[in-house]
Write an enzyme that holds these catalytic residues in place. Sequence first.
Site, mmCIF file in Angstrom:
data_model
loop_
_atom_site.group_PDB
_atom_site.id
_atom_site.type_symbol
_atom_site.label_atom_id
_atom_site.label_comp_id
_atom_site.label_asym_id
_atom_site.label_seq_id
_atom_site.Cartn_x
_atom_site.Cartn_y
_atom_site.Cartn_z
ATOM 1 N N GLU A 109 53.526 -40.505 -30.366
ATOM 2 C CA GLU A 109 53.776 -40.650 -28.855
ATOM 3 C C GLU A 109 54.441 -41.975 -28.321
ATOM 4 O O GLU A 109 55.283 -42.035 -27.759
ATOM 5 C CB GLU A 109 52.879 -40.206 -27.957
ATOM 6 C CG GLU A 109 52.907 -40.112 -26.638
ATOM 7 C CD GLU A 109 51.913 -39.101 -25.895
ATOM 8 O OE1 GLU A 109 51.374 -38.256 -26.478
ATOM 9 O OE2 GLU A 109 51.940 -39.174 -24.637
ATOM 10 N N ASP A 135 49.424 -37.728 -28.478
ATOM 11 C CA ASP A 135 48.130 -37.362 -27.883
ATOM 12 C C ASP A 135 47.697 -36.000 -27.818
ATOM 13 O O ASP A 135 48.743 -35.137 -27.515
ATOM 14 C CB ASP A 135 48.059 -38.075 -26.183
ATOM 15 C CG ASP A 135 48.127 -39.421 -26.265
ATOM 16 O OD1 ASP A 135 47.799 -40.078 -27.453
ATOM 17 O OD2 ASP A 135 48.504 -40.010 -25.269
ATOM 18 N N TYR A 180 40.145 -41.359 -25.295
ATOM 19 C CA TYR A 180 41.336 -40.807 -24.420
ATOM 20 C C TYR A 180 40.785 -40.558 -23.184
ATOM 21 O O TYR A 180 40.041 -40.049 -22.654
ATOM 22 C CB TYR A 180 41.655 -39.383 -25.063
ATOM 23 C CG TYR A 180 42.909 -39.006 -24.368
ATOM 24 C CD1 TYR A 180 44.313 -39.660 -24.581
ATOM 25 C CD2 TYR A 180 43.042 -37.800 -23.491
ATOM 26 C CE1 TYR A 180 45.474 -39.148 -24.111
ATOM 27 C CE2 TYR A 180 44.298 -37.315 -23.067
ATOM 28 C CZ TYR A 180 45.420 -37.918 -23.309
ATOM 29 O OH TYR A 180 46.399 -37.503 -22.767
#
Length: 693
Positions: A8, A109, A317
């Site tokens: 990403e 992600d 995360y």
Amino acid sequence: MTVVIITEKPDASLRISNALAESKINARKSKYGVPYYEFERNGKKHIVLCAVGHLFSLKQSKRGSEYPIFDIKWVPSFESRKAAKFTERYFKTIEMKGKKGKEYYIACDYDNEGSTIGYNVLRFICDKDDAKRMKFSTLTKTDLIKAYEEASEHLDFNNIEAGIARHFLDFYYGVNISRAFISAIKKGSKRFAILSTGRVQGPTLTMLSEREKEIQKFKPIPYWHIQLILLFNELEITALHEKEKIWEKKEAEKIFEECKDGKAVVDDIKKREYKQKPPTPFNITTLQTEAYRLFGYSPKQTLSIAQQLYTRAYISYPRTSSEKLPPQIGYREILKAMSETKKYSKFCKELLTKKTLVPTQGKRTDSAHEAIHPTIEPPKSTKKLKSHEQRIYDLVCRRFLAVFGDDAIRETVNLKIDINGNKFLASGKRTVEKGWVKYYGPFTNFREIIFPDLKKGDKLDVKSIDLLDKETLPPSRYSQASIIKEMEKRGLGTRATRANILQTLYDRNYIIDRSIRVTALGTGVAETIRKYVPDFADEKLTKTFEESLEKIMEGKIKKEKILDKAKKALIKISDEFRENEYKIGKELSKALIETQDNASILGKCPSCDKELKILYSPKTKKNFVGCTGYKDGCKSVYPLPGSALIKKTGKVCDKCKTPIIIVIRKRRRSFSMCLDPTCETKANWGKKRSSKK
Ligand SMILES: [Zn+2]
Ligand SMILES: [Zn+2]
């Protein structure tokens, strides 16, 4: 054969390469200056390429500014938006290097956004329609290897479908309603103004403006307090008359007279111990709330700091709504790793002696990620982190330790004091056993009000007794943190979008200040929405969509069904709106002008008492302050500092009587000053600055 891995962001691609490479990585740069990495694993050549967030955005297929429009498609962002020009280099690098893979992995992600980013790159640049999917919650080596080895054979199409549906819905609502507003303003006032609103913005603004209305119409009611300050063994106790609010002044004065010269005696004392459970693990909302309370960081700031820490593998995360920590994350491994950091070392060792580790958990869950926690790869030295990163990292670490701690034991003491038959109440609180508070330490918000050891009949010295004038208070304003919490509670927006939605409301001048005020424009927009597009003010609509997106993610419904529903709703809304366009335009432009005026009027002119206003001089191409009484001959004008945002304070300079303003400049400390450059308050300005050097 070549394996292509799509990530990403650029720093994620280096991290992933470092984790997966079996020997030296070949770090290269495309002719566009974008880094990519090559290495061997399992005898195969791997190439890791990166996006830089979204490389594609939605755009209307044909030209035109009518509404509603539904004919939209994905196009490369760099072609459609100036601000996304920088994405071109990344696009072209993938185009050049990413087409000849035999096998593909998406390592963005693991959420709707990441899956959509990866899928768009895959289908629009690499000409593939499926790939393996790496799923991870931290960017540590162990987790990345595991995510690679156990990658799913196919893409997570439910996530992708939900992600695409969200983009379409946001475009449908955002673009169409904003166009309706712009068109109305044009018809009603011949002005042009960008008045955006969105699927979630609408109800959020409505919520804020409801609160603003309550505050505006609030009338304070006076009441009286009788406050007693007592002394016992040099310890102070503050007590209030048992009728906490006394509404009649006469009654208050009567009680005051009765007590004034009386003796204070302990009438009753009750002690109670209770357990205070550890806090729940952080999700993004609770982290944002706590960081706002402790450090004053805006939710948007906190999210981006946390994102930084995640990218460097220090924390998991952060865009998660989960308040749960499953055992698979390896509690003991994390504690062991954390114990390398000196300040946590003692605490970690203490927790590691526990036979079983059971975290306190909250109710909220998240389909893709666990609650935020430190990883097994802590920073070598926290001193290398920037100070705001240190703070957030410390907060996440201490929270993680705290959830494994024992209950804290607290004691409340309720004291009743008698003076001439009048009763006064005081309550104290203290921590008997620290439990988890040891770990959470400076971040705990316990108030300790410690009382001396007292028993019934003890006599206390009266240090002072006061009759205090008070007023009932209006409902409090939302802060950035409390509004985000409220949005979560009402199901408005997502963990990833709430902070940005709030920022847009600020950017559009609908709201101002830290303690949020709604401007005339914000109120105008909210009123217009309420009157003419009531569905849009209603949180039910966006909540229903949010639930539908959740169902798409679970594979229970198809996105087409939701999009059709949205189209139908928007056609109806647009038709109704168009009928009232002229009227709406008139109302909105009134609010627009009021807000613009309000921001530009700085205060009263010291020579003629008319208003001083920020004006623009086409001749010098600069803003300056002029007096609105110039037609009547007032010649007051003041210069303004260039390229600065000027805000009024409502205050006036003691010396020159001109309004005081705040000057905000990029990357420099803001300061306040009065308007008159010759004012004596500025006499040694130059000197001050030079003496500092
Ligand atoms: Zn004047
Ligand atoms: Zn002055």
